[in-house]
Design an enzyme around this catalytic site. Structure first.
Site, mmCIF file in Angstrom:
data_model
loop_
_atom_site.group_PDB
_atom_site.id
_atom_site.type_symbol
_atom_site.label_atom_id
_atom_site.label_comp_id
_atom_site.label_asym_id
_atom_site.label_seq_id
_atom_site.Cartn_x
_atom_site.Cartn_y
_atom_site.Cartn_z
ATOM 1 N N ILE A 95 -20.074 20.260 -5.582
ATOM 2 C CA ILE A 95 -19.849 18.880 -5.731
ATOM 3 C C ILE A 95 -18.432 18.582 -5.464
ATOM 4 O O ILE A 95 -17.525 19.424 -5.797
ATOM 5 C CB ILE A 95 -20.451 18.526 -7.290
ATOM 6 C CG1 ILE A 95 -20.145 17.004 -7.648
ATOM 7 C CG2 ILE A 95 -19.615 19.463 -8.028
ATOM 8 C CD1 ILE A 95 -20.907 16.652 -8.849
ATOM 9 N N LEU A 96 -18.025 17.346 -4.658
ATOM 10 C CA LEU A 96 -16.711 17.027 -4.512
ATOM 11 C C LEU A 96 -16.694 15.614 -4.586
ATOM 12 O O LEU A 96 -17.618 14.925 -3.898
ATOM 13 C CB LEU A 96 -16.657 17.747 -3.163
ATOM 14 C CG LEU A 96 -15.154 17.711 -2.479
ATOM 15 C CD1 LEU A 96 -14.911 18.851 -1.817
ATOM 16 C CD2 LEU A 96 -14.719 16.373 -2.116
ATOM 17 N N VAL A 97 -15.738 14.991 -5.353
ATOM 18 C CA VAL A 97 -15.258 13.843 -5.270
ATOM 19 C C VAL A 97 -13.792 13.791 -4.565
ATOM 20 O O VAL A 97 -12.938 14.359 -4.811
ATOM 21 C CB VAL A 97 -15.159 13.088 -6.753
ATOM 22 C CG1 VAL A 97 -14.749 11.797 -6.609
ATOM 23 C CG2 VAL A 97 -16.637 13.160 -7.343
ATOM 24 N N GLN B 154 -11.210 10.727 -7.776
ATOM 25 C CA GLN B 154 -11.617 11.651 -8.937
ATOM 26 C C GLN B 154 -11.193 11.218 -10.276
ATOM 27 O O GLN B 154 -10.389 10.298 -10.394
ATOM 28 C CB GLN B 154 -10.819 12.942 -8.701
ATOM 29 C CG GLN B 154 -11.503 13.704 -7.537
ATOM 30 C CD GLN B 154 -10.634 14.947 -7.195
ATOM 31 O OE1 GLN B 154 -9.659 15.308 -7.621
ATOM 32 N NE2 GLN B 154 -10.952 15.784 -6.099
ATOM 33 N N GLY B 155 -11.579 11.554 -11.196
ATOM 34 C CA GLY B 155 -11.324 11.208 -12.441
ATOM 35 C C GLY B 155 -11.911 9.728 -12.895
ATOM 36 O O GLY B 155 -11.303 9.329 -13.931
ATOM 37 N N GLY C 141 -15.219 8.905 -12.874
ATOM 38 C CA GLY C 141 -16.762 9.010 -13.459
ATOM 39 C C GLY C 141 -17.811 9.102 -12.476
ATOM 40 O O GLY C 141 -18.987 9.266 -12.650
ATOM 41 N N HIS C 142 -17.280 9.170 -11.121
ATOM 42 C CA HIS C 142 -18.385 9.383 -10.113
ATOM 43 C C HIS C 142 -18.846 10.770 -10.081
ATOM 44 O O HIS C 142 -20.020 11.112 -9.756
ATOM 45 C CB HIS C 142 -17.574 9.070 -8.451
ATOM 46 C CG HIS C 142 -17.053 7.657 -8.591
ATOM 47 N ND1 HIS C 142 -17.586 6.717 -8.883
ATOM 48 C CD2 HIS C 142 -15.665 7.288 -8.166
ATOM 49 C CE1 HIS C 142 -16.837 5.537 -8.684
ATOM 50 N NE2 HIS C 142 -15.791 5.925 -8.298
ATOM 51 N N GLY C 143 -18.026 11.755 -10.425
ATOM 52 C CA GLY C 143 -18.702 13.124 -10.337
ATOM 53 C C GLY C 143 -19.527 13.466 -11.450
ATOM 54 O O GLY C 143 -20.710 14.097 -11.071
ATOM 55 N N GLU D 299 -23.684 26.684 -9.402
ATOM 56 C CA GLU D 299 -23.280 27.667 -8.815
ATOM 57 C C GLU D 299 -21.552 27.827 -8.962
ATOM 58 O O GLU D 299 -21.162 27.111 -8.748
ATOM 59 C CB GLU D 299 -23.491 27.837 -7.341
ATOM 60 C CG GLU D 299 -23.433 29.024 -6.475
ATOM 61 C CD GLU D 299 -23.275 29.008 -5.037
ATOM 62 O OE1 GLU D 299 -24.397 27.963 -4.925
ATOM 63 O OE2 GLU D 299 -22.792 29.520 -4.381
HETATM 64 C C1 LIG Z 1 -20.128 24.065 -8.096
HETATM 65 C C2 LIG Z 1 -18.860 23.680 -7.478
HETATM 66 O O1 LIG Z 1 -18.715 22.852 -6.749
HETATM 67 S S1 LIG Z 1 -17.413 24.026 -8.217
HETATM 68 C C3 LIG Z 1 -16.054 23.016 -7.886
HETATM 69 C C4 LIG Z 1 -16.056 21.648 -8.172
HETATM 70 N N1 LIG Z 1 -15.517 20.798 -7.372
HETATM 71 C C5 LIG Z 1 -14.290 20.614 -7.144
HETATM 72 O O2 LIG Z 1 -13.370 21.446 -7.968
HETATM 73 C C6 LIG Z 1 -13.622 19.825 -6.028
HETATM 74 C C7 LIG Z 1 -12.463 19.147 -6.476
HETATM 75 N N2 LIG Z 1 -12.798 18.234 -7.726
HETATM 76 C C8 LIG Z 1 -13.748 17.299 -7.772
HETATM 77 O O3 LIG Z 1 -14.441 16.897 -6.697
HETATM 78 C C9 LIG Z 1 -13.813 16.464 -9.003
HETATM 79 O O4 LIG Z 1 -12.841 16.468 -9.802
HETATM 80 C C10 LIG Z 1 -15.224 17.008 -9.867
HETATM 81 C C11 LIG Z 1 -16.462 17.051 -8.835
HETATM 82 C C12 LIG Z 1 -14.981 18.556 -10.310
HETATM 83 C C13 LIG Z 1 -15.475 15.980 -11.150
HETATM 84 O O5 LIG Z 1 -15.637 14.926 -10.569
HETATM 85 P P1 LIG Z 1 -14.591 13.657 -10.965
HETATM 86 O O6 LIG Z 1 -15.277 12.398 -10.520
HETATM 87 O O7 LIG Z 1 -13.332 13.974 -10.958
HETATM 88 O O8 LIG Z 1 -15.087 13.644 -12.684
HETATM 89 P P2 LIG Z 1 -15.578 12.276 -13.561
HETATM 90 O O9 LIG Z 1 -14.610 11.302 -13.770
HETATM 91 O O10 LIG Z 1 -16.900 12.033 -13.146
HETATM 92 O O11 LIG Z 1 -15.689 13.078 -15.045
HETATM 93 C C14 LIG Z 1 -14.779 13.435 -15.623
HETATM 94 C C15 LIG Z 1 -14.654 12.826 -17.088
HETATM 95 O O12 LIG Z 1 -16.044 12.638 -17.637
HETATM 96 C C16 LIG Z 1 -16.193 12.994 -18.913
HETATM 97 N N3 LIG Z 1 -17.550 12.986 -19.333
HETATM 98 C C17 LIG Z 1 -18.400 13.979 -19.430
HETATM 99 N N4 LIG Z 1 -19.647 13.471 -19.785
HETATM 100 C C18 LIG Z 1 -19.432 12.364 -19.913
HETATM 101 C C19 LIG Z 1 -20.352 11.245 -20.377
HETATM 102 N N5 LIG Z 1 -21.703 11.537 -20.613
HETATM 103 N N6 LIG Z 1 -19.926 10.011 -20.506
HETATM 104 C C20 LIG Z 1 -18.738 9.839 -20.271
HETATM 105 N N7 LIG Z 1 -17.772 10.669 -19.768
HETATM 106 C C21 LIG Z 1 -18.226 11.919 -19.802
HETATM 107 C C22 LIG Z 1 -15.642 14.345 -18.948
HETATM 108 O O13 LIG Z 1 -15.156 14.640 -20.160
HETATM 109 C C23 LIG Z 1 -14.106 14.057 -18.142
HETATM 110 O O14 LIG Z 1 -13.239 13.335 -18.804
HETATM 111 P P3 LIG Z 1 -11.802 13.737 -19.082
HETATM 112 O O15 LIG Z 1 -11.226 14.528 -18.086
HETATM 113 O O16 LIG Z 1 -10.990 12.436 -19.024
HETATM 114 O O17 LIG Z 1 -11.675 14.435 -20.153
#
Ligand SMILES: CC(=O)SCCNC(=O)CCNC(=O)[C@H](O)C(C)(C)COP(=O)(O)OP(=O)(O)OC[C@H]1O[C@@H](n2cnc3c(N)ncnc32)[C@H](O)[C@@H]1OP(=O)(O)O
Length: 467
Positions: free
Chosen positions: A250-252, A257-258, A260-262, A284
């Site tokens: 999964i990658l945003v 990032q940060g 809510g799209h992930g 995984e």
């Molecule tokens: C299996 C694998 O692929 S492992 C590798 C994962 N990918 C990576 O590391 C690549 C680089 N990183 C990314 O691409 C991204 O950061 C991801 C995919 C890991 C996360 O996606 P993002 O869009 O950045 O995260 P997103 O903004 O959607 O969510 C994060 C926030 O949602 C919060 N959240 C979780 N559930 C909920 C919910 N139900 N309602 C509201 N918020 C929520 C989390 O607590 C987090 O908040 P915080 O960081 O302020 O504490």
């Protein structure tokens, strides 16, 4: 008069030889220090050094064993990656290229290992901004839209579609040719941003890809799509007639990032797992942040899940009692089997993930300021960890818990091993060179780390529920 050395050379000649020898020692340059990757969305941004710079995991891993580039003076590599087409172009500049004893690194080859066929010459790359300007739309418009939400760039908005941009989550089969081709241009991003990522077999029909795309309305009334992120999901067979879903990547994209799209991508995959009534959904090797996000998300769902409430209340009220014996701690340490089963059936959360969330659910039902209650809670976690690692049977077979230093500074790694004879000393002790330390102390460290994670997620979940 110049002094001659034993060999017949003068001191001046010897000095010159030493200097030349020194100049030839090429120390190389770390790939991380001379490569910059810019994400660009238009032709005009190519060449500007103030654009959005991607912060990759580690570029050194693509350059030999020591992560260094050899043979160049004043080397600079600027890579321009198009967020429109995901083609790339590398601008390589250096003052001179000389073999200083360690050869001259083949930069083109190394960059092709990362970017593959997405790496183009400058002229071709610039053309992609016109020739490939609709490539996301033309590829993704054939997919199934599973979710639609509105989004305000500056603040995360709710899922009503009244204002902001429109975001769609679209599912497609990876084995269809245009999707596979698009994915092959996204692979470099997975290499750069996901630790230990490896490409997947796009010809295997069990792979699905979920795209999060932003719908951009043009002045002509037409629209285009901008890719924000994606997730790849594999469909496993589960005996006798079911399937399991596994989220593989999964990658945003970093600029989004940060926001809510992930989470929305994860939610969508989860709703598919429920709608299709698969056996369960697993992830995984989740990164630390993904695991945190996932635990927040699952704990929120579990808090509203009525069937497990009596079990949570019963454990929480036992932990509130004055003293909890070692024996009772064992029964308080985990959820009952029927709860594990119904959570898997209805929410598609697998057992390991549910156990993680269980501790958070219990913690949220306790008064964290009450020292006695917290001691009981800690004891119940410790009992479970202890029995996970050293249950009665294996203890007598010589199980050892060993702290092993690792490359990362944030965590510790523990290795559990069994000596074949069951005796204290074993050849592994020798190999790990004195790494064995007091088991109880290590168990305590493990419990403390677990507690820290529980508190962090519990606090986040509480704030999300009250907002
Ligand atoms: C299996 C694998 O692929 S492992 C590798 C994962 N990918 C990576 O590391 C690549 C680089 N990183 C990314 O691409 C991204 O950061 C991801 C995919 C890991 C996360 O996606 P993002 O869009 O950045 O995260 P997103 O903004 O959607 O969510 C994060 C926030 O949602 C919060 N959240 C979780 N559930 C909920 C919910 N139900 N309602 C509201 N918020 C929520 C989390 O607590 C987090 O908040 P915080 O960081 O302020 O504490």
């Amino acid at each position: 008069m110049a002094l001659k050395q034993k060999s017949g050379e003068t001191a001046g000649e010897a000095k010159k030889r030493r200097l030349v020898g020194f100049a030839k020692t090429d120390e190389g340059v770390e790939a991380n220090k001379c490569i910059k990757i810019f994400l660009v969305s238009s032709k005009d941004e190519v060449g500007a050094k103030d654009g959005f710079c991607i912060d990759p995991m580690d570029l050194n891993q693509f350059f030999g064993e020591d992560g260094k580039i050899y043979g160049y003076k004043d080397l600079m590599i600027n890579i321009w990656l198009s967020s429109v087409s995901f083609y790339a172009y590398a601008d390589i500049s250096y003052a001179s290229a000389v073999d200083g004893g360690k050869g001259i690194t083949d930069l083109k080859l190394a960059l092709q290992d990362i970017f593959g066929e997405a790496l183009l010459e400058k002229i071709d790359f610039l053309q992609t901004f016109s020739t490939e300007s609709h490539c996301i739309r033309s590829t993704i418009s054939a997919g199934t839209v599973l979710r639609c939400y509105s989004f305000n760039e500056n603040a995360e908005s709710s899922d009503n579609l009244s204002d902001g941009s429109f975001i769609e989550v679209v599912r497609m089969e990876l084995c269809s040719l245009p999707v596979g081709l698009l994915y092959s241009r996204l692979v470099p991003l997975t290499f750069l941003l996901i630790d230990g990522s490896s490409p997947i077999d796009v010809t295997d029909s069990k792979w699905d890809i979920y795209f999060a795309v932003k719908k951009i309305q043009s002045q002509t009334g037409d629209y285009d799509l901008r890719l924000l992120g994606f997730a790849t999901v594999y469909r496993f067979y589960h005996h006798p007639e079911s399937t399991r879903l596994r989220l593989s990547q999964i990658l945003v994209l970093p600029p989004y990032q940060g926001k809510g799209h992930g989470r929305r991508l994860l939610e969508t995959v989860n709703s598919v797992a429920i709608a299709e009534n698969v056996y369960d959904l697993t992830v995984e090797e989740p990164s630390e942040y993904l695991q945190y996000l996932r635990s927040c998300f699952d704990t929120l769902r579990l808090l509203d899940f009525e069937p497990i409430k009596p079990a949570i209340n019963s454990v929480a009220s036992s932990l509130r009692t004055d003293s909890v014996s070692k024996k009772s701690c064992k029964s308080l340490a985990g959820p009952p089997t029927h709860a594990i089963e119904i959570v898997r059936q209805k929410l598609k959360i697998n057992k390991i993930q549910f156990l993680r969330c269980w501790d958070i659910l219990i913690y949220l039902n306790l008064d964290s300021k009450d020292r006695k209650i917290m001691e009981n809670f800690k004891a119940s976690i410790s009992t479970r960890l202890q029995s996970d690692i050293f249950d009665k049977d294996t203890k007598s077979k010589g199980k050892h818990l060993i702290e092993v230093p690792n490359d990362y500074d944030h965590d510790m790694t523990f290795v559990v091993y069994c000596s074949q004879s069951g005796e204290e000393s074993d050849c592994l002790d020798g190999r790990l060179d004195g790494a064995q330390v007091d088991q109880e102390q290590q168990l305590n460290q493990l419990v403390d780390k677990q507690l820290e994670d529980i508190v962090e997620i519990a606090e986040k979940v509480s704030s999300l529920r009250s907002s």
